[in-house]
Design a protein around this motif. Sequence first.
Motif, PDB file in Angstrom:
ATOM      1  N   GLY A 115      30.208  13.307  71.268  1.00  0.00           N
ATOM      2  CA  GLY A 115      30.867  12.122  72.150  1.00  0.00           C
ATOM      3  C   GLY A 115      29.786  11.139  72.770  1.00  0.00           C
ATOM      4  O   GLY A 115      28.515  11.410  72.500  1.00  0.00           O
TER       5      GLY A 115
ATOM      6  N   ALA B 193      36.095  13.926  72.075  1.00  0.00           N
ATOM      7  CA  ALA B 193      34.973  13.973  71.119  1.00  0.00           C
ATOM      8  C   ALA B 193      35.469  14.223  69.590  1.00  0.00           C
ATOM      9  O   ALA B 193      36.603  14.258  69.368  1.00  0.00           O
ATOM     10  CB  ALA B 193      34.245  15.130  71.318  1.00  0.00           C
TER      11      ALA B 193
ATOM     12  N   VAL C  99      25.709  11.205  72.081  1.00  0.00           N
ATOM     13  CA  VAL C  99      24.784  10.065  71.554  1.00  0.00           C
ATOM     14  C   VAL C  99      25.302   8.744  72.531  1.00  0.00           C
ATOM     15  O   VAL C  99      26.056   8.919  73.166  1.00  0.00           O
ATOM     16  CB  VAL C  99      25.482   9.623  70.129  1.00  0.00           C
ATOM     17  CG1 VAL C  99      24.769  10.805  69.035  1.00  0.00           C
ATOM     18  CG2 VAL C  99      26.802   9.326  70.074  1.00  0.00           C
TER      19      VAL C  99
ATOM     20  N   VAL D  25      41.694   7.619  69.490  1.00  0.00           N
ATOM     21  CA  VAL D  25      41.285   8.555  70.509  1.00  0.00           C
ATOM     22  C   VAL D  25      42.026   8.834  71.769  1.00  0.00           C
ATOM     23  O   VAL D  25      42.562  10.004  72.088  1.00  0.00           O
ATOM     24  CB  VAL D  25      39.895   8.067  70.906  1.00  0.00           C
ATOM     25  CG1 VAL D  25      39.379   8.958  72.086  1.00  0.00           C
ATOM     26  CG2 VAL D  25      38.833   8.223  69.733  1.00  0.00           C
TER      27      VAL D  25
ATOM     28  N   GLU E  91      29.604   7.284  64.734  1.00  0.00           N
ATOM     29  CA  GLU E  91      28.424   7.576  63.897  1.00  0.00           C
ATOM     30  C   GLU E  91      28.618   7.091  62.326  1.00  0.00           C
ATOM     31  O   GLU E  91      29.666   6.912  61.996  1.00  0.00           O
ATOM     32  CB  GLU E  91      28.556   9.405  63.678  1.00  0.00           C
ATOM     33  CG  GLU E  91      28.120   9.765  64.968  1.00  0.00           C
ATOM     34  CD  GLU E  91      29.233   9.721  66.109  1.00  0.00           C
ATOM     35  OE1 GLU E  91      30.373   9.715  65.793  1.00  0.00           O
ATOM     36  OE2 GLU E  91      28.812   9.514  67.144  1.00  0.00           O
TER      37      GLU E  91
ATOM     38  N   VAL F 111      37.449   6.088  62.416  1.00  0.00           N
ATOM     39  CA  VAL F 111      37.935   6.391  63.521  1.00  0.00           C
ATOM     40  C   VAL F 111      37.952   4.939  64.476  1.00  0.00           C
ATOM     41  O   VAL F 111      37.245   4.214  64.162  1.00  0.00           O
ATOM     42  CB  VAL F 111      36.853   7.372  64.406  1.00  0.00           C
ATOM     43  CG1 VAL F 111      35.486   6.652  64.320  1.00  0.00           C
ATOM     44  CG2 VAL F 111      37.057   7.728  65.810  1.00  0.00           C
TER      45      VAL F 111
HETATM   46  N1  GUN Z   1      30.275   9.615  69.126  1.00  0.00           N
HETATM   47  C1  GUN Z   1      31.676   9.952  69.193  1.00  0.00           C
HETATM   48  N2  GUN Z   1      32.402   9.869  70.196  1.00  0.00           N
HETATM   49  C2  GUN Z   1      33.746  10.153  70.067  1.00  0.00           C
HETATM   50  N3  GUN Z   1      34.664  10.087  70.979  1.00  0.00           N
HETATM   51  C3  GUN Z   1      35.914  10.500  70.459  1.00  0.00           C
HETATM   52  N4  GUN Z   1      35.589  10.571  69.095  1.00  0.00           N
HETATM   53  C4  GUN Z   1      34.384  10.446  68.895  1.00  0.00           C
HETATM   54  C5  GUN Z   1      33.411  10.436  67.583  1.00  0.00           C
HETATM   55  O1  GUN Z   1      34.107  10.387  66.565  1.00  0.00           O
HETATM   56  N5  GUN Z   1      32.136  10.089  67.996  1.00  0.00           N
END
Ligand code: GUN
Length: 297
Positions: A220, A119, A197, A262, A203, A257
């Motif tokens: 997340g 997340a 979301v 991730v 985002e 991101v």
């Molecule tokens: N929506 C969302 N999911 C993620 N999963 C890992 N990082 C993120 C993030 O910044 N936003």
Amino acid sequence: MHSKEQISHDDYQKTAEWLMSRTKHRPQVSIICGSGLGRLADSLSCRDQFSYSEIPGFPQSTVQGHAGCLVFGELKGRSCVCMQGRFHMYEGHSLLKTTFPIRVFKLMGVQTLVVTNAAGSLADHLHPGDIMIIKDHINIPGLAGLNPLHGPNDDKFGPRFPAMSSCYDRGLRSLALEVTKQLDIAGLVQEGVYAMVGGPNFETIAEARMLHRLGVDAVGMSTVPEVVVATHCGMQVFGLSLITNKVVKSYEDSDCVNHDGVLEVGRLRSETVQQLVTEVISRMEINNNIDRTSSAV
Ligand SMILES: Nc1nc2[nH]cnc2c(=O)[nH]1
Ligand SMILES: O=P(O)(O)O[C@@H]1C[C@H](O)[C@@H](CO)O1
């Protein structure tokens, strides 16, 4: 919308029986591995594993970092089933399909769901590599009318109007906080609120600021439908978010991101998450007098 889709009690039952006829394990705990956290399953001993493609009724994993394998085994003597890869709404699965395994696990006698995810942090005090114990969630798709419990209610699983005010078990959260002290990782771990979301895009800055104002600590694209369905059928839930990135909240910030980043944080922290999950599972109280399949719900 997929509200007309239905999966019958028999469909869940058939999958549960298919699995139970192919493994000697009778899991008490199910674990869902988030992005980059699939190695959690490596700590299981005496493993039996099945590819999602061979399990009747199971959807397929399509996301990098989600292997698509169901692994049965023991964690410090506790029988577990671990999903190496979960299903997300953005892959095109209905919410009923994304949560299909939860009801199968329930029919197999599983009492506890451990959910993990990757997340993004909205909170100033949560940094990449930190772990957030989920104390509550905001179901953004749910508030907008997308909920896995839409459609006819199956009373055999749970009530039409389930409460969600204590869906993240308080006892398991305290146990986890206790465990973090013993593992000497308390400095990395905090409790917080997760928001789901729909994804798959990350985002915008305006969305990030909105979520922050709503009291969201981490955002997340998963977990909440699984927790809703597990809570509906009476399972206790423990949830962890691995913070993999800061969500950009400023137009001056040039950070960006991406999924590889991730997964990389997932790889770096998977051992710590593994230790925490293992200790919590080995110390949680379990009721061993459980009926399986036909009378499990
Ligand atoms: N929506 C969302 N999911 C993620 N999963 C890992 N990082 C993120 C993030 O910044 N936003
Ligand atoms: O399955 P999880 O929620 O851990 O996966 C997160 C959300 C997206 O699927 C992906 C974005 O990198 O990671």
